[in-house]
Design an enzyme around this catalytic site. Structure first.
Site, mmCIF file in Angstrom:
data_model
loop_
_atom_site.group_PDB
_atom_site.id
_atom_site.type_symbol
_atom_site.label_atom_id
_atom_site.label_comp_id
_atom_site.label_asym_id
_atom_site.label_seq_id
_atom_site.Cartn_x
_atom_site.Cartn_y
_atom_site.Cartn_z
ATOM 1 C CG ASP B 10 -1.514 1.252 1.356
ATOM 2 O OD1 ASP B 10 -2.385 1.720 0.455
ATOM 3 O OD2 ASP B 10 -1.386 1.779 2.566
ATOM 4 C CG ASP B 12 -1.831 8.713 1.909
ATOM 5 O OD1 ASP B 12 -1.071 8.852 2.711
ATOM 6 O OD2 ASP B 12 -2.474 9.231 0.981
ATOM 7 C CB THR B 43 -2.410 3.314 -4.491
ATOM 8 O OG1 THR B 43 -2.986 4.451 -3.937
ATOM 9 C CG2 THR B 43 -2.480 3.555 -5.990
ATOM 10 C CG ASN B 44 -8.403 1.644 -2.742
ATOM 11 O OD1 ASN B 44 -8.184 0.808 -3.435
ATOM 12 N ND2 ASN B 44 -9.293 1.564 -1.543
ATOM 13 C CE LYS B 181 -5.136 -0.811 -1.728
ATOM 14 N NZ LYS B 181 -4.090 -0.176 -0.792
ATOM 15 C CG ASP B 206 -2.109 2.650 6.337
ATOM 16 O OD1 ASP B 206 -2.299 2.301 5.194
ATOM 17 O OD2 ASP B 206 -2.828 3.519 6.866
ATOM 18 C CB THR B 210 -8.732 0.174 2.372
ATOM 19 O OG1 THR B 210 -7.672 0.485 3.433
ATOM 20 C CG2 THR B 210 -9.873 1.039 2.630
#
Lengths: 260, 260
Positions: B10, B12, B43-44, B181, B206, B210
């Protein structure tokens, strides 16, 4: 059809449809005036001021004064005053809502709001929605003028205020108190304004899920016309039926004439 | 800690936080490269292109190529291609989404769309939302890049794409297929892209709801760090725990070194 001490009349779909008048609307209002039967126009439209709405009605041949128009914006501003005088309010909405809030003596602010209020806003932005979310997360009471999810227009069904409101409720997890029809807040205020109790009042409207339900839930008699959103076929399966069903307002006038 | 054939990382909250790097991120990626362990950034974030994201990572000291970045926008564009080549797509979103759609050979249109796609758009307008509703009511398949309801920023929690998406779902009554995610769509594509099966893959992130959930639901092992949204205390009561929990990526590197 019996006579009532207060007539609450919906606008869009009942008096006019978008920019066009609905046949029988002017005659119905004239008939009430001739019989000196008290009435109030009751609309979920939060974007226009009572003056602008009265002007539109007059332009379409329906005699109306601004004092005869009660909007979800006025109901929202009054509701806030009942909780707090001179409140700090973060507002998403158009002229009708902003004017109603400030004319009640409240202050429109960006931060540290006591209330967040949302009404339809055709100039909605991410920043406006973000500020609403920040204020709600910061503890502001969350109000929405009305829960309509879609607005019929010549282009099709456009997003209504209830749909835009969901950005804030979904993002923050806080549900708003809706003020307009079919909710209790606007109905209580409208009855108070007319000085009549619910047993003596009739709600006249076209939309089952906003108008008719508002009347039924408030304990009023209701009259549904088929000139707007709902048809009698649409509501066939629904248990709670309107007190009266008329194709249009000409039929209503005819029945009122018979009764007298 | 065992070794995996594919590491899904991931961004962010794991590699950086807003504009700031997260300590250990660069070292963790270097460590994977040194051991020749394959990885993919997942990443989303739909607003940026893979090039822009790789550039940001490099700027923060994390070595990355654009081919190593897989976004919810790329997954959305690929999903559309699986249904229809050269589809007509109505898009709400920023550069990352628009570029992904057109680079897949689809055409961005205003009307008569086969698909309506929404990703975060800081320039959202009523008109954009209205067009999305009209296309969905007209039968277009409704996709949303990700369901995140809020985005942490220095100003507080701002509305995420999942919240904006609700305008369209509430107004039309049609629920979107979410791509990012924790949904299956992006995970299947990511595994396919890496050419590894879920049993040999590790998801590093983190955000429990998600990242970790995406991994768990896809049948992967998961590794949660406490450098972003979720803390280990937050998830205490949750039954499905991550396979590994580490305070930060330095701890992960240390454990990986021990194992070899």
């Amino acid at each position: 059809m019996k006579s009532y001490r207060g007539y609450f009349i919906d606008l869009d779909g009942t008096m006019y449809k978008g920019k066009e008048k609905i046949e029988g609307a002017a005659e119905f209002v004239e008939s009430l005036k001739r019989k000196q039967l008290p009435f109030l126009f009751l609309t979920n439209n939060s974007s226009k001021t009572p003056e602008q709405i009265a002007e539109k009605l007059n332009h379409l041949g329906v005699q109306a004064l601004k004092e005869e128009v009660f909007t979800s914006s006025l109901a929202t501003a009054t509701f806030i005053s009942e909780q707090k005088l001179k409140a700090k309010v973060y507002v998403i909405g158009e002229e009708g809502l902003r004017e109603a809030i400030t004319q009640e003596g409240h202050q429109i602010v960006d931060e540290n709001a006591d209330f967040v209020v949302i009404g339809i806003d055709h100039e909605i932005t991410y920043e406006k929605l973000a500020k609403a979310c920040l204020n709600v997360r910061n503890g502001a009471e969350f109000l929405s003028t009305n829960s309509d999810i879609a607005i019929p227009t010549e282009r099709g069904m456009m997003p209504g205020n209830g749909a835009i409101t969901s950005v804030i409720s979904v993002s923050t997890g806080v549900s708003p108190l809706f003020i307009g029809k079919p909710e209790a807040v606007i109905m209580k205020q409208a009855l108070h304004l007319m000085g009549c109790d619910e047993q003596s009042a009739l709600l006249v409207g076209d939309n089952y899920h906003t108008d008719i339900l508002a009347g039924i839930q408030a304990g009023m008699d209701t009259l549904m016309v088929e000139t707007g959103v709902s048809s009698f076929t649409d509501i066939e399966e629904i248990e709670k039926q309107p007190t009266y069903k008329y194709k249009d307002l000409f039929e209503v006038i005819e029945d009122m004439e018979k009764a007298t």
